[in-house]
Structure formats: structure tokens, C-alpha cells
Design a protein around this motif. Structure first.
Motif, PDB file in Angstrom:
ATOM      1  N   LYS A  89      12.714   0.549  25.428  1.00  0.00           N
ATOM      2  CA  LYS A  89      11.884   1.424  24.594  1.00  0.00           C
ATOM      3  C   LYS A  89      12.678   2.585  24.006  1.00  0.00           C
ATOM      4  N   GLN A  90      14.013   2.583  24.176  1.00  0.00           N
ATOM      5  CA  GLN A  90      14.844   3.650  23.640  1.00  0.00           C
ATOM      6  C   GLN A  90      15.801   3.079  22.602  1.00  0.00           C
ATOM      7  N   SER A  91      15.809   3.690  21.420  1.00  0.00           N
ATOM      8  CA  SER A  91      16.702   3.250  20.351  1.00  0.00           C
ATOM      9  C   SER A  91      18.155   3.487  20.706  1.00  0.00           C
ATOM     10  N   GLN A 135      14.032   1.231  14.963  1.00  0.00           N
ATOM     11  CA  GLN A 135      13.580   2.198  15.955  1.00  0.00           C
ATOM     12  C   GLN A 135      12.104   1.993  16.280  1.00  0.00           C
ATOM     13  N   LYS A 136      11.288   1.750  15.256  1.00  0.00           N
ATOM     14  CA  LYS A 136       9.855   1.533  15.479  1.00  0.00           C
ATOM     15  C   LYS A 136       9.614   0.261  16.286  1.00  0.00           C
ATOM     16  N   GLU A 145      10.589   1.032  19.941  1.00  0.00           N
ATOM     17  CA  GLU A 145       9.607   1.899  20.594  1.00  0.00           C
ATOM     18  C   GLU A 145       8.283   1.188  20.829  1.00  0.00           C
TER      19      GLU A 145
END
Length: 137
Positions: free
Chosen positions: A48-50, A32-33, A36
Motif C-alpha cells: 500500500k506504499q508507493s 500511486q493510486k 494505495e
């Protein structure tokens, strides 16, 4: 984004879960990091979205700490299994990096000031000398 069809509900999967299941990243939170932070692109578009849904045929470029990886999604994952199982979820498209071949002499020489050679390194250096006889040791 398209909704999942009722006939094949597992045809798409969240990007962070897929990266975790394929063992490209160690945990979902790290995945996720990375997403993002903009280190993942899907089909040449930065994601940019998990929760972005990936499907078979998508090409992902992931910037890891030590290298960049390009993979094609083959299957959605069901679990984080062993490496051999995870390897079946993608096709690695990363171009091979040309490795510089070092000669035996370059491998055996040490940088000045790097300390004394170990016994193994000394023997390897001795083997390069003309007239070396291993029975003389």
C-alpha cells in the motif's frame, strides 16, 4: 526494508516509478493510486506504499481495468522509454487466456435487430453459401 548498497545504488527502485517506466500504467500518479487502492501485490503480499522498493526477481501482480497482469522484475528502469525498451524490464508471467474459436458462420451471422449488414459483411455471408461465385457480383 533494506537500504541500497553503495556499490549498486540502482539495484532497487520505487514501485510507482517502476510501474510507470514499464508502461503497465500511464502515469506515476495512476500507479500511486493503484498501489494505495491495493491493486498491486509484490511476492504475494499486498503493498500500500508507493515508496516500496522492488528489486530484480520480485513477482508483481497488478489488477488493471481490463485484465490482471503477473510480471517478474528483471531490471530497474532508468526512464520511460518506448514499449520495446520497457518490455526488457520485466518478464510476463500472465497465463494465456483460452480464446473461444468461432466458426466462419458464427463470425458472419448478426444478432437479430442489429441493423442492416454492411457491404463487406454481406459479401462475407454470401461466400458461405453453396454455389457462391465471386464473378457474379
Amino acid at each position: 526494508m533494506e537500504k541500497q548498497s553503495a556499490s549498486n545504488p540502482a539495484s532497487r527502485q520505487r514501485l510507482d516509478k517502476w510501474l510507470f517506466f514499464t508502461r503497465l500504467l500511464k502515469s506515476r500518479s495512476l500507479a500511486q493510486k493503484a498501489i494505495e487502492a491495493g491493486h498491486v501485490t509484490v511476492n504475494d503480499e499486498r503493498v500500500k506504499q508507493s515508496s516500496f522498493q522492488v528489486k530484480a526477481g520480485d513477482v508483481l501482480a497488478v489488477s488493471l481495468e481490463r485484465r490482471d497482469v503477473i510480471v517478474r522484475v528483471l531490471l530497474p528502469g532508468e526512464r520511460r522509454g518506448p514499449f520495446d525498451e520497457a518490455r526488457l524490464l520485466y518478464e510476463d508471467l500472465t497465463p494465456a487466456e483460452p480464446r473461444e474459436k468461432l466458426s466462419a458462420f458464427d463470425l458472419a451471422t448478426r444478432e437479430p435487430g442489429a441493423g442492416r449488414p454492411t457491404k463487406k459483411e454481406r459479401r462475407e455471408t454470401d461466400r458461405l453459401k453453396p454455389g457462391f461465385n465471386p464473378l457474379d457480383d
